[in-house]
Design a protein around this motif. Structure first.
Motif, mmCIF file in Angstrom:
data_model
loop_
_atom_site.group_PDB
_atom_site.id
_atom_site.type_symbol
_atom_site.label_atom_id
_atom_site.label_comp_id
_atom_site.label_asym_id
_atom_site.label_seq_id
_atom_site.Cartn_x
_atom_site.Cartn_y
_atom_site.Cartn_z
ATOM 1 N N GLY A 1 0.838 -1.196 0.000
ATOM 2 C CA GLY A 1 0.000 0.000 0.000
ATOM 3 C C GLY A 1 0.869 1.239 0.000
ATOM 4 N N ASP A 2 0.258 2.388 0.144
ATOM 5 C CA ASP A 2 1.070 3.605 0.141
ATOM 6 C C ASP A 2 0.757 4.486 1.340
ATOM 7 O OD1 ASP A 2 -1.390 4.538 -0.546
ATOM 8 O OD2 ASP A 2 -0.759 5.595 -2.343
ATOM 9 N N LEU A 3 1.682 5.368 1.627
ATOM 10 C CA LEU A 3 1.525 6.368 2.665
ATOM 11 C C LEU A 3 1.884 7.709 2.040
ATOM 12 C CD1 LEU A 3 3.326 4.719 5.729
ATOM 13 C CD2 LEU A 3 0.884 5.061 5.461
ATOM 14 N N GLY A 4 1.108 8.752 2.394
ATOM 15 C CA GLY A 4 1.329 10.054 1.760
ATOM 16 C C GLY A 4 2.516 10.816 2.304
ATOM 17 N N SER A 5 3.005 10.411 3.467
ATOM 18 C CA SER A 5 4.177 11.105 3.989
ATOM 19 C C SER A 5 4.909 10.170 4.935
ATOM 20 C CB SER A 5 3.761 12.384 4.715
ATOM 21 O OG SER A 5 3.007 12.056 5.851
ATOM 22 N N GLN B 1 11.917 1.798 7.355
ATOM 23 C CA GLN B 1 13.081 2.454 6.768
ATOM 24 C C GLN B 1 12.681 3.881 6.488
ATOM 25 O OE1 GLN B 1 14.673 0.266 3.441
ATOM 26 N NE2 GLN B 1 15.815 -0.893 4.958
ATOM 27 N N ALA B 2 13.206 4.779 7.295
ATOM 28 C CA ALA B 2 12.774 6.165 7.219
ATOM 29 C C ALA B 2 12.674 6.637 5.786
ATOM 30 C CB ALA B 2 13.744 7.043 7.989
ATOM 31 N N GLY B 3 11.503 7.109 5.426
ATOM 32 C CA GLY B 3 11.321 7.703 4.115
ATOM 33 C C GLY B 3 11.098 6.701 3.022
ATOM 34 N N ASN B 4 11.276 5.419 3.295
ATOM 35 C CA ASN B 4 11.172 4.458 2.224
ATOM 36 C C ASN B 4 9.922 3.611 2.366
ATOM 37 O OD1 ASN B 4 11.807 3.072 0.007
ATOM 38 N ND2 ASN B 4 13.692 2.181 0.773
ATOM 39 N N ASP B 5 9.924 2.680 3.280
ATOM 40 C CA ASP B 5 8.716 1.900 3.452
ATOM 41 C C ASP B 5 8.620 1.406 4.876
ATOM 42 O OD1 ASP B 5 10.635 0.001 3.566
ATOM 43 O OD2 ASP B 5 9.965 -1.137 1.852
ATOM 44 N N CYS B 6 7.479 0.830 5.164
ATOM 45 C CA CYS B 6 7.191 0.353 6.499
ATOM 46 C C CYS B 6 6.661 -1.060 6.328
ATOM 47 C CB CYS B 6 6.140 1.295 7.083
ATOM 48 S SG CYS B 6 5.232 0.625 8.444
ATOM 49 N N ARG B 7 7.197 -2.012 7.069
ATOM 50 C CA ARG B 7 6.804 -3.408 6.911
ATOM 51 C C ARG B 7 6.084 -3.926 8.128
ATOM 52 N NH1 ARG B 7 10.914 -5.472 3.251
ATOM 53 N NH2 ARG B 7 12.022 -3.565 2.796
ATOM 54 N N THR C 1 2.265 -10.459 4.774
ATOM 55 C CA THR C 1 3.031 -9.245 5.085
ATOM 56 C C THR C 1 2.394 -8.043 4.404
ATOM 57 O OG1 THR C 1 4.509 -9.714 3.246
ATOM 58 C CG2 THR C 1 5.274 -10.354 5.429
ATOM 59 N N VAL C 2 2.558 -6.908 5.043
ATOM 60 C CA VAL C 2 2.049 -5.651 4.496
ATOM 61 C C VAL C 2 3.231 -4.708 4.365
ATOM 62 C CG1 VAL C 2 0.534 -3.677 4.888
ATOM 63 C CG2 VAL C 2 -0.173 -5.950 5.617
ATOM 64 N N ARG C 3 3.373 -4.130 3.209
ATOM 65 C CA ARG C 3 4.442 -3.132 3.026
ATOM 66 C C ARG C 3 3.794 -1.829 2.626
ATOM 67 N NH1 ARG C 3 7.725 -5.124 -1.109
ATOM 68 N NH2 ARG C 3 7.621 -3.237 -2.335
ATOM 69 N N LEU C 4 4.112 -0.768 3.331
ATOM 70 C CA LEU C 4 3.543 0.533 3.014
ATOM 71 C C LEU C 4 4.647 1.434 2.471
ATOM 72 C CD1 LEU C 4 1.302 0.930 6.181
ATOM 73 C CD2 LEU C 4 0.692 0.001 3.948
ATOM 74 N N GLU C 5 4.513 1.814 1.224
ATOM 75 C CA GLU C 5 5.549 2.628 0.582
ATOM 76 C C GLU C 5 5.214 4.103 0.761
ATOM 77 O OE1 GLU C 5 8.164 1.583 -1.196
ATOM 78 O OE2 GLU C 5 7.731 -0.523 -1.663
ATOM 79 N N VAL C 6 6.205 4.885 1.110
ATOM 80 C CA VAL C 6 5.982 6.321 1.253
ATOM 81 C C VAL C 6 6.132 6.984 -0.112
ATOM 82 C CG1 VAL C 6 6.766 8.434 2.351
ATOM 83 C CG2 VAL C 6 6.830 6.289 3.607
ATOM 84 N N ILE C 7 5.038 7.524 -0.615
ATOM 85 C CA ILE C 7 5.074 8.215 -1.916
ATOM 86 C C ILE C 7 4.451 9.589 -1.717
ATOM 87 C CG2 ILE C 7 4.534 8.046 -4.369
ATOM 88 C CD1 ILE C 7 3.942 5.125 -3.980
ATOM 89 N N THR C 8 5.256 10.618 -1.757
ATOM 90 C CA THR C 8 4.725 11.937 -1.422
ATOM 91 C C THR C 8 4.103 12.643 -2.615
ATOM 92 O OG1 THR C 8 6.999 12.656 -1.607
ATOM 93 C CG2 THR C 8 6.119 12.455 0.590
ATOM 94 N N GLU C 9 4.530 12.311 -3.800
ATOM 95 C CA GLU C 9 4.038 13.020 -4.979
ATOM 96 C C GLU C 9 2.772 12.319 -5.497
ATOM 97 O OE1 GLU C 9 5.021 15.778 -6.522
ATOM 98 O OE2 GLU C 9 3.520 15.428 -8.062
ATOM 99 N N PRO C 10 1.621 13.038 -5.505
ATOM 100 C CA PRO C 10 0.366 12.372 -5.908
ATOM 101 C C PRO C 10 0.437 11.757 -7.303
ATOM 102 C CG PRO C 10 -0.064 14.564 -5.023
ATOM 103 C CD PRO C 10 1.412 14.433 -5.109
ATOM 104 N N ALA C 11 1.075 12.455 -8.216
ATOM 105 C CA ALA C 11 1.166 11.907 -9.573
ATOM 106 C C ALA C 11 1.902 10.571 -9.560
ATOM 107 C CB ALA C 11 1.861 12.903 -10.500
ATOM 108 N N SER C 12 2.925 10.461 -8.700
ATOM 109 C CA SER C 12 3.682 9.216 -8.623
ATOM 110 C C SER C 12 2.853 8.106 -7.981
ATOM 111 C CB SER C 12 4.960 9.407 -7.817
ATOM 112 O OG SER C 12 5.756 10.413 -8.371
ATOM 113 N N ARG C 13 1.932 8.473 -7.090
ATOM 114 C CA ARG C 13 1.107 7.452 -6.450
ATOM 115 C C ARG C 13 0.241 6.761 -7.480
ATOM 116 N NH1 ARG C 13 -1.232 10.205 -1.005
ATOM 117 N NH2 ARG C 13 -1.468 8.099 -0.225
ATOM 118 N N GLN C 14 -0.400 7.557 -8.294
ATOM 119 C CA GLN C 14 -1.221 6.949 -9.333
ATOM 120 C C GLN C 14 -0.353 6.152 -10.294
ATOM 121 O OE1 GLN C 14 -3.611 9.658 -11.610
ATOM 122 N NE2 GLN C 14 -4.287 8.030 -12.978
#
Lengths: 381, 548, 315
Positions: free
Chosen positions: B243-247, B398-404, B427-440
């Protein structure tokens, strides 16, 4: 940096007076192999180049040196710049760049009427309106419409006419570039001149400040400045000036270091002319050339930086029809397939920066044919 | 902005004369033909109200003011539409200022003290209780810094409604109080409610099934596995959900957590006594049942055999200490707004005493995770290693990268007809993606399985596409326009009412949010159906907002 | 002066500069509107006693200069403290981000040289020809393209539409093939402008060298043109390129702020921007100090390399 102009004008005798102090660059002087009696020949090469043997400089600058000496012996500063202008005009790519900028400026000025408004009355200063629509008027067409006859550049999310916005946007982009660079020059030139001319602890303090600012990543500094001040035209300009002046100061200081030891400066000092006058009339005019070239090129850099700040959510007010803002604001529409929203402001920025660089190269060749602009450019960031 | 004159210096002197002539001509024609008067006529009921208010406060139109928004494409677009609508009346001249979120907050909280001439556009996020939508914003005790009643609105009737509403525990009575409160607020219009938000989740339909959008953003990942809410997600051909995280996550300690991303990332790790399911119903989680002993005293019986990720077994002491741990922490109000004392009856029974009769009590328990003794004694730092009783344990961040997160195999749930005892997602991995365009972009490229932050403009396309699943649900928040009550002409209710009528709500929802969300006339989200059903909203809108 | 003493002198000059940088950062972030407490408690109501104890914990109750001195004292023993916002160790936070930024910056720098050097040589050798003009146009285009736009378009085309590379970093260690593949686009985005600068710089310094007397001598001796250019001209012409390289570091960090955001890259740029906006003082301080040290070190290194390459320089 392209075609250097060989010239047949050689062997003029130059009289260097106190008022006509903007003599040739010292590098030329060393090339006085064909009987040039220039008094400036005693000057040392500029600071940055001391590492190079004089013989090199001589042969290297040989063919171009004459170009900057094309004026007549007793001509004033005006006619010298006229000579530079001649050289500039012969540079076709530089003229092409200049044309683009002039056209953009004219389009920007005449895009919409310019009005001065008071509480009761509105007075129109410039009635011409090239842009078909008010750039801020929403829903003059359907939202996100692709280019058509009615809207040659399409419309944006609020159905505003992109063509009008790009035309008017030039006002912001061009003024941001121009104002930010001028103000940075206004800070950098005096400080650089003072540091270079007086030396000692004054120099030490100013240059340490410059070093400190240099060790800061530029964008971080700009982000902080904008975070403190908020967004808006003048706030953006302040951020760009805070980070912009250091390059000019450093560049000018280097030049001044070599100029201040020249005879006419020493002589002026001996005559008791106040330091302020010497700096203003003799030192700065002789050291300014690389700064001018740099400043020209930087107009483009500044515009790109403003766009990058816009991307990070800083910079001009929201929804201003500024090219960088339009580009960064419209980026989501890239994914939705509305290519026209970013392509046109993108092209406008691209053309402008390209043109500025062409002009900058031209100015460089015209003012100072043997120095290469890109040499200093990276120092400036 | 004056037109600039790049390059004009390059003109030759001969041309200068003709240039001067034409400038002269322009000047003359300007003086002759283009001076016009700027007087203003009121047109329609809204503008008449504004005109009345201007007259009452001795204000001459056009009144110059600023709309302040926080950074973000959508909010600044809302501001643009508002500006154009209000300027059309001729009564206002508006500029827009945009700030980073933290700077914006600072301006907001100091606005009244500094008498700032500005209207603020702010989004407010509430929760499952009506009090969430009014107390911090309109109670006179909530003036900054104690709350976010930033225009220092003070009305005794409103205060009284808010207080009685909070302490009322009979449902129908509460509904009535909050309805009257809302009507009062709309009539007085210290702020205008513009739009109710919506949560929108998009997932890769080939890989994910069973996903649901939790109405509150903080609970986005409840959908992975929440047996107490009858929900779980299955994966096709993989055991890892991305999944993703906005920040970036700021901290994982519930007592000091202060941002959405942190709450989202720890949703599956921590559990409270109760939970609130996707429909807003309170469900037992760590408590298997409870009863009310008297007006302020409750007895909870705990689920037995619940293990923390570090091996501790849940007892009543954990509950008491988890609550009391909040004292002196940034989020102490979460607990001490209601908590009085608690008494351990036996290992699996605890009595909780509220300070006062408290309407939202059961719902508030959802927000207070129960943590292990190791954290309470200080041996364990929850800020870096969150440990709870949830179905997933925290592996790494991992700060700024992902959360497992990884499935916790000792989880208490034993299975039911609808939900399996073991979560299908390992397992659940949450990726930090701050740019909305990149999320899509990441979703379309298949790099992530689910996203809750796809730009609204893309939703229509994605909904039409069978490869994606889309779930939308009205959320727990609204956007509002805050008026500077402390300044003329906005001290006049007529001006505010007039502006309130002018807001282009439908257009904002359609053009800015591409149909995501719905126009708001009242504060409490329709998520809490009883407090804000459609009929009620329509009545208020007709009576106070829509022009007759 | 020997090289060793020169290095020592340079380092001793760098110390006040770094002090200045951090002092400036300190006063700078304190000028930011708002209070770290606000970010910390997220505007919930907190009792005054709680607020005071949080302030005391992070020394926010002391005057600025005292906070600064405290910070300097701790840094001298390499103690960067804890972030009030995340409660995590600052050194660990920054230390995790630094390799990512260095990897990206290094790759971009290599790319700039890999493209810039050959193009610059060709442009200089074929001066005035179509290759020269083409490289000039390409270089100008590289300079004139806003990097965030380039990054987004590359991501859209190669990541989303064609699916050749991932849109977000893969779940792999930094030094792995998958990561190297992912880094391709950010590297291009970041390195394009630098490559353009290197091209133009090398071309002009090559032209200057080609006119030099020693080149004529070498040609007169009958050396092959290839040898003349690669062995003699290039060596001298690379000197200014080396000088610029040190200065490029700061430039690359600037670019990283933008590129890291587009490519979700967990680097220093994003960390710093976020910290500035959250007023996470210790993290900003540590980050700025680290960047300052890197820039100072890089410039020092450049000067040493310069000295080694060019025996005419004496200290």
């Amino acid at each position: 940096m392209s075609d250097r102009q060989p010239t047949t004008d050689r062997g003029r005798i130059r009289i260097v007076g106190f008022d006509d102090a903007d003599s040739d660059r010292p590098g030329d002087a060393t090339s006085s192999d064909d009987g040039d009696g220039s008094l400036a020949a005693t000057a040392e090469p500029p600071a940055g180049r001391t590492d190079r043997p004089t013989a090199d400089t001589q042969s290297r600058t040989g063919p171009t040196a004459g170009a900057s000496r094309s004026g007549t012996a007793l001509e004033g500063p005006g006619s010298r710049s006229a000579g530079s202008w001649q050289r500039f005009r012969r540079d076709r790519t530089a003229m092409a760049g200049l044309t683009i900028i002039v056209v953009m400026a004219v389009l920007a000025v005449f895009a919409r009427p310019i009005e001065v408004s008071t509480a009761e009355y509105t007075m129109t200063l410039q009635p011409v309106s090239l842009a078909p629509y008010d750039p801020a008027q929403p829903f003059v067409g359907p939202a996100n419409a692709p280019p058509s006859w009615d809207h040659p550049f399409g419309t944006d999310w609020a159905g505003r006419d992109q063509f009008s916005r790009v035309l008017v946007g030039g006002r912001y982009t061009l003024t941001v570039g121009l104002v930010a660079v001028s103000l940075a020059l206004g800070v950098g030139i005096p400080l650089g001149a003072i540091a270079g001319y007086f030396g000692g602890w004054v120099d030490e303090i100013i240059m340490r400040l410059v070093d400190v600012l240099y060790a800061f990543p530029f964008l971080i500094l700009a982000i902080g400045t904008v975070a403190i001040l908020g967004r808006g035209f003048w706030k953006l300009v302040v951020a760009l000036v805070v980070t912009g002046w250091i390059g000019y100061a450093r560049l000018l200081r280097g030049e001044v270091l070599s100029v201040r030891e020249r005879e006419y400066v020493t002589a002026a000092r001996a005559l008791g002319i106040p330091d302020r006058t010497i700096i203003r009339r003799h030192v700065v005019p002789n050291a300014i050339t690389p700064v001018v070239v740099q400043a020209t090129l930087n107009v483009g850099t500044v515009v790109l930086t403003a766009a990058a700040l816009g991307f990070l959510g800083l910079g001009l007010e929201a929804d201003t029809a500024e090219w960088g803002a339009m580009l960064s604001r419209g980026r989501d529409s890239l994914l939705q397939g509305h290519w026209h929203v970013t392509v046109f402001p993108g092209i406008a920025i691209f053309l402008f920066v390209l043109a500025i660089n062409l002009v900058g190269d031209g100015v460089n060749d015209a003012l100072d044919p043997h120095r290469d602009a890109s040499d200093d450019r990276r120092r400036m960031r | 902005m004056p037109g600039n004159s790049v390059g004009s210096r390059e003109r030759r002197p001969i041309r200068r004369r003709s240039l001067l002539t034409s400038v002269g001509l322009v000047g003359i024609s300007g003086f002759a033909g283009c001076i016009r008067s700027n007087s203003v006529e009121a047109d329609g009921p809204a503008e008449e109200l504004i005109q009345q208010g201007f007259a009452a406060t001795d204000t001459d139109p056009p009144f110059e003011t600023t709309i302040v928004v926080t950074e973000g494409t959508e909010r600044s677009r809302v501001a643009t539409l508002l500006k154009s609508e209000l300027e059309d009346t001729g009564f206002f001249e508006i500029s827009i200022e945009e700030y980073k979120w933290t700077t914006h907050l600072d301006l907001l909280t100091t606005a009244a003290d500094e008498n700032k001439n500005a209207l603020f556009i702010v989004s407010w996020t509430g929760g499952w209780d009506p009090d969430d939508y009014v107390n911090m914003l309109f109670h006179s005790d909530s003036h900054p810094p104690n709350g976010l009643n930033v225009n220092q609105y003070a009305d005794e009737t409103v205060d009284e409604y808010i207080e009685t509403g909070l302490e009322e525990t009979v449902f129908d009575e509460r509904v009535e109080i909050y309805r009257q409160l809302q009507e009062r607020l709309v009539a007085d219009a210290p702020v205008s409610f513009v739009r109710f938000g919506e949560v929108t989740h998009v997932w890769d339909a080939d890989a994910v099934s069973g996903w649901q959008a939790y109405p509150l953003e903080t609970g986005a990942y409840n959908a992975v596995y929440a047996p107490w809410a009858d929900t779980f997600t299955k994966l096709e051909g993989s055991t890892e959900l991305v999944g993703d995280l906005g920040s970036d996550i700021s901290t994982t300690d519930p007592a000091s957590m202060n941002d959405t991303a942190s709450s989202q990332a720890t949703q599956l790790v921590y559990e409270g006594l109760t939970g609130i399911d996707f429909d807003g119903t309170v469900q037992p989680v760590l408590a298997d049942e409870w009863k009310r002993l008297d007006t302020t005293r409750y007895r909870f019986s705990l689920r037995e055999g619940v293990q923390f990720h570090n091996g501790e077994e849940l007892t009543a002491a954990h509950i008491k200490c988890s609550f009391e741990r909040y004292e002196g922490e940034p989020r102490e109000a979460d607990v001490f707004d209601w908590y009085g004392d608690s008494e351990i009856v036996d290992d699996y029974t605890i009595d909780i005493d509220c300070r006062r009769e408290y309407g939202p009590f059961e719902r508030r328990l959802f927000d207070v995770p129960i943590v292990p003794m190791a954290a309470i004694d200080g041996d364990l730092d929850l800020e870096s290693t969150p440990i709870g009783t949830g179905p997933y344990r925290f592996v790494d961040y991992q700060a700024g990268n992902d959360c497992r997160l990884e499935r916790f195999d000792e989880y208490w749930f034993e299975g039911s007809e609808t939900v399996p005892a073991t979560a299908p997602v390992e397992t659940v991995r949450l990726e930090v993606i701050t740019e909305p365009a990149s999320r899509q972009g990441a979703l379309e490229a298949g790099n992530i399985d689910v996203s809750y932050g796809v730009p609204s403009a893309s939703l229509a396309d994605l909904t039409a596409d069978d490869a994606y699943g889309v779930d939308r649900h009205v959320g727990g928040g609204f956007d509002m326009l805050i008026y500077p009550l402390y300044r003329e002409p906005f001290s006049s209710a007529a001006v505010r009412r007039g502006c309130n009528m002018l807001l282009p709500r439908e257009r904002i929802v359609e053009e800015v949010y591409n149909g995501v969300g719905q126009p708001a006339y009242t504060p409490i989200s329709p998520l809490l159906e009883a407090y804000a059903d459609e009929e009620f909203q329509e009545r208020i809108a007709d009576e106070y907002v829509r022009s007759p | 002066m020997s090289l060793g003493r020169y290095v020592l002198t340079r380092i001793s000059v760098a110390v006040p500069v770094l002090l200045g940088v951090t002092a400036l950062t300190f006063s700078f972030i304190h000028a930011l509107p708002g209070d770290p407490i606000d970010a910390l408690v997220g505007f919930r109501s907190v009792s005054p006693a709680t607020e005071a104890s949080i302030r005391a914990e992070y020394h926010l109750d002391r005057p600025i200069w005292e906070q600064y001195l405290l910070w300097v004292r701790n840094v001298l023993v390499l103690e960067f403290g804890e972030s009030p916002i995340t409660g995590r160790n600052v050194a660990a936070t920054v230390g995790r981000r630094l390799p990512a930024t260095l990897a990206l910056g290094g790759a971009a720098w290599l790319l700039a040289l890999a493209i810039g050097v050959p193009t610059g040589i060709v442009a200089a050798v074929r001066r005035g020809g179509p290759a020269d003009e083409l490289s000039r146009l390409a270089a100008l285009a590289g300079i004139a393209t806003p990097n965030f736009w380039l990054g987004l378009v590359l991501l859209l085309i190669f990541g989303v539409r064609l699916g050749w590379v991932r849109v977000i970093p893969p779940d792999a260690p930094l030094a792995s093939l998958a990561m190297a593949k992912f880094m391709l686009l950010p590297t291009i985005t970041l390195g394009t402008a630098s490559a353009a600068f290197v091209t133009r710089l090398l071309r002009s310094s090559m032209l200057a060298e080609l006119d030099a007397a020693y080149v004529r001598t070498a040609r007169a001796k009958g050396l092959r043109e290839r040898t003349v250019i690669l062995k003699h001209v290039l060596r001298n012409a690379l000197l200014p390129v080396v000088t610029i390289t040190g200065l490029q570091l700061a430039f690359l960090i600037d670019g990283a702020v933008v590129v890291e955001r587009i490519f979700s890259w967990p680097g220093m740029g994003r960390l710093l921007v976020r910290s500035i906006l959250q007023r996470d003082y210790p993290v900003i301080q540590a980050g700025v100090l680290l960047i300052g040290v890197s820039i100072v070190l890089a410039n020092l290194l450049v000067d040493i390399v310069y000295a080694v390459l060019d025996p005419r320089i004496r200290y």
